[in-house]
Scaffold this active site. Structure first.
Site, short mmCIF file in Angstrom:
data_model
loop_
_atom_site.label_atom_id
_atom_site.label_comp_id
_atom_site.label_asym_id
_atom_site.label_seq_id
_atom_site.Cartn_x
_atom_site.Cartn_y
_atom_site.Cartn_z
N HIS A 62 0.86 -1.19 0.00
CA HIS A 62 0.00 0.00 0.00
C HIS A 62 0.89 1.23 0.00
O HIS A 62 1.31 1.71 1.05
CB HIS A 62 -0.93 -0.03 1.24
CG HIS A 62 -1.92 1.09 1.28
ND1 HIS A 62 -3.07 1.03 2.02
CD2 HIS A 62 -1.95 2.32 0.68
CE1 HIS A 62 -3.75 2.15 1.90
NE2 HIS A 62 -3.08 2.96 1.09
N HIS B 135 1.41 4.84 -2.46
CA HIS B 135 1.07 5.69 -3.62
C HIS B 135 2.36 6.34 -4.10
O HIS B 135 3.00 7.06 -3.33
CB HIS B 135 0.07 6.77 -3.20
CG HIS B 135 -1.19 6.21 -2.61
ND1 HIS B 135 -2.35 6.05 -3.34
CD2 HIS B 135 -1.48 5.75 -1.36
CE1 HIS B 135 -3.29 5.53 -2.57
NE2 HIS B 135 -2.79 5.33 -1.35
N HIS C 254 -9.35 0.95 -1.46
CA HIS C 254 -9.36 1.63 -0.17
C HIS C 254 -10.80 1.58 0.35
O HIS C 254 -11.74 1.95 -0.37
CB HIS C 254 -8.97 3.10 -0.33
CG HIS C 254 -7.51 3.36 -0.51
ND1 HIS C 254 -6.77 2.79 -1.50
CD2 HIS C 254 -6.65 4.18 0.18
CE1 HIS C 254 -5.51 3.23 -1.42
NE2 HIS C 254 -5.42 4.07 -0.40
N ASP D 224 1.80 3.99 2.80
CA ASP D 224 0.77 4.85 2.19
C ASP D 224 1.40 6.02 1.40
O ASP D 224 1.57 5.91 0.19
CB ASP D 224 -0.20 5.34 3.28
CG ASP D 224 -1.58 5.70 2.74
OD1 ASP D 224 -1.82 5.51 1.54
OD2 ASP D 224 -2.42 6.18 3.54
N ASP D 225 1.72 7.11 2.09
CA ASP D 225 2.29 8.31 1.45
C ASP D 225 3.45 8.80 2.32
O ASP D 225 3.35 9.81 3.02
CB ASP D 225 1.22 9.41 1.37
CG ASP D 225 0.01 8.95 0.58
OD1 ASP D 225 0.10 8.88 -0.66
OD2 ASP D 225 -1.02 8.63 1.21
N GLU E 170 -11.30 3.67 5.61
CA GLU E 170 -10.25 4.56 6.15
C GLU E 170 -10.95 5.67 6.92
O GLU E 170 -10.81 5.76 8.14
CB GLU E 170 -9.39 5.13 5.01
CG GLU E 170 -8.28 6.06 5.51
CD GLU E 170 -7.51 6.73 4.37
OE1 GLU E 170 -8.01 6.76 3.23
OE2 GLU E 170 -6.39 7.25 4.64
N1 ADE Z 1 -4.44 8.77 -2.03
C1 ADE Z 1 -3.20 8.86 -1.53
N2 ADE Z 1 -3.21 8.51 -0.25
C2 ADE Z 1 -4.47 8.18 0.08
C3 ADE Z 1 -5.10 7.72 1.25
N3 ADE Z 1 -4.47 7.55 2.40
N4 ADE Z 1 -6.43 7.51 1.21
C4 ADE Z 1 -7.11 7.69 0.10
N5 ADE Z 1 -6.55 8.11 -1.04
C5 ADE Z 1 -5.25 8.35 -1.06
ZN ZN Z 2 -3.63 4.81 0.45
#
Ligand code: ADE
Ligand code: ZN
EC number: 3.5.4.2
Length: 341
Positions: free
Chosen positions: A19, A21, A200, A281-282, A203
């Site tokens: 997971h 991006h 997703h 994630d990011d 969340e």
């Molecule tokens: N796009 C990038 N990060 C995300 C996240 N945590 N939740 C939903 N969309 C995303």
């Molecule tokens: Zn994500």
């Protein structure tokens, strides 16, 4: 405080990242460099001004910055550089296989780039990363759920001739008010392409979105899935069926999905038999790459044994070929022996 030995042990533990991006690995300094290189005007002109934007109160406040900085990505080379920068860090975090989201609707429909520019750059970066670090993996084309459905269909039209080069379809961006039911046709088409399906769900959105991602989109993994904690029956089903959750503890903390790491439901999910995995994630936005997410769990008392089991889950939950999974389990076993586990 987590000691240096533990930190280094977790950074060298072989693992898969499921997971991630790629646009969420755009570090603030690289965004400024690309803005300059590509003549893109940003509202923030120096690193301190930009770094002051990284306090988030929810998913949307993060997405606003994430989409603003994505405008700095323009050329095939930019996408290659971004991928290679991530894989270099991933290598230092023990990542041996990565299944990586990208958001082509934004690059193509909002920012005016060519689909092949984006895909070629990312694939080039992955090919170099595989040669340089031995990291395997693939790309997951993520549908941006708060953009119009025509843009999703257009991207699938553009992706169709290159379907063999893409691993799967995902669903991301602002969740609440954009339920899985809207994307049934797009996911059915992706399955006809032979792609894997992930989404997703749960969340910020309710547990019902997780159920719909499973029943309507045939998602094979749930990204985040944290609100499954509100639905015991669904939690039992996911545990029984071995549906993996791709959990992202630092993301959840920074987006205020949880308010204290000690409240994170991962320990409860594990007690209930859910197949959790740990991911970043990011990472350029949330204060750490994947090893830091494992380390964050040490700080709430999780044992090295459990963390090694979570790395094992990441191998089992991946879409890697069986032979590669066997190889990665052997690497993990060697690491365990070296660390007395
Ligand atoms: N796009 C990038 N990060 C995300 C996240 N945590 N939740 C939903 N969309 C995303
Ligand atoms: Zn994500």
């Amino acid at each position: 405080m987590v000691d240096e030995y533990t930190r280094q042990a977790l950074a060298s533990m072989p693992k898969c990242e499921l997971h991630l991006h790629i646009e969420g690995t755009l570090e603030p300094q690289l965004a400024l460099t690309l803005a300059e290189r590509n003549g893109v005007a940003l509202p923030w002109t120096n690193i301190d001004e930009l770094k002051a934007q990284y306090e988030f109160e929810d998913l949307q406040s993060f997405l606003n910055l994430y989409y603003a900085l994505m405008k700095t990505l323009k050329t095939e080379e930019d996408f290659k550089d971004l991928m290679l920068a991530y894989l270099t860090r991933a290598n230092a975090n023990g990542v041996r296989h990565a299944e990586i989201f990208f958001d082509p609707q934004v690059h193509v429909c909002t920012n005016g780039l060519g689909f092949n520019t984006v895909l070629d750059g990312l694939l080039e970066g992955m090919a170099i990363g595989r040669e340089r670090f031995g990291i395997t993996g693939g790309l997951i084309l993520s549908i941006v759920r708060d953009m119009d459905i025509d843009s999703a269909n257009m991207i699938l039209d553009l992706a169709q001739p290159r379907k063999a080069e893409i691993l799967g379809i995902g669903l991301d961006s602002a969740e609440v008010g954009h339920p899985p039911a809207r994307f049934v046709d797009q996911f059915a088409r992706a399955r006809r392409f032979g792609w894997h399906c992930v989404a997703h769900a749960g969340e910020e959105g309710p547990a019902a979105y997780i159920r719909d991602a499973l029943d309507l989109l045939h998602a094979e993994r749930i990204d985040h899935g944290i609100h499954i904690q509100d639905d015991t029956e669904l939690l039992e089903r996911v545990a029984r069926d071995g549906v993996p959750l791709t959990c992202c503890p630092l993301s959840n903390l920074r987006l205020q999905v949880v308010h204290d790491m000690r409240e994170h439901p991962i320990p409860r999910f594990l007690d209930e038999g859910v197949m959790c995995t740990i991911n970043s994630d990011d990472p350029a936005y949330f204060g750490g790459y994947v090893a830091a997410n494992y380390t964050a769990l040490v700080s709430i008392g999780m044992s090295m044994e459990t963390l090694a089991a979570l790395a094992g889950n990441s191998i089992d939950a991946s879409f890697a070929p069986e032979a590669r999974k066997t190889q990665l389990h052997a690497e993990l076993a060697t690491w365990r022996t070296r660390h007395g586990l």
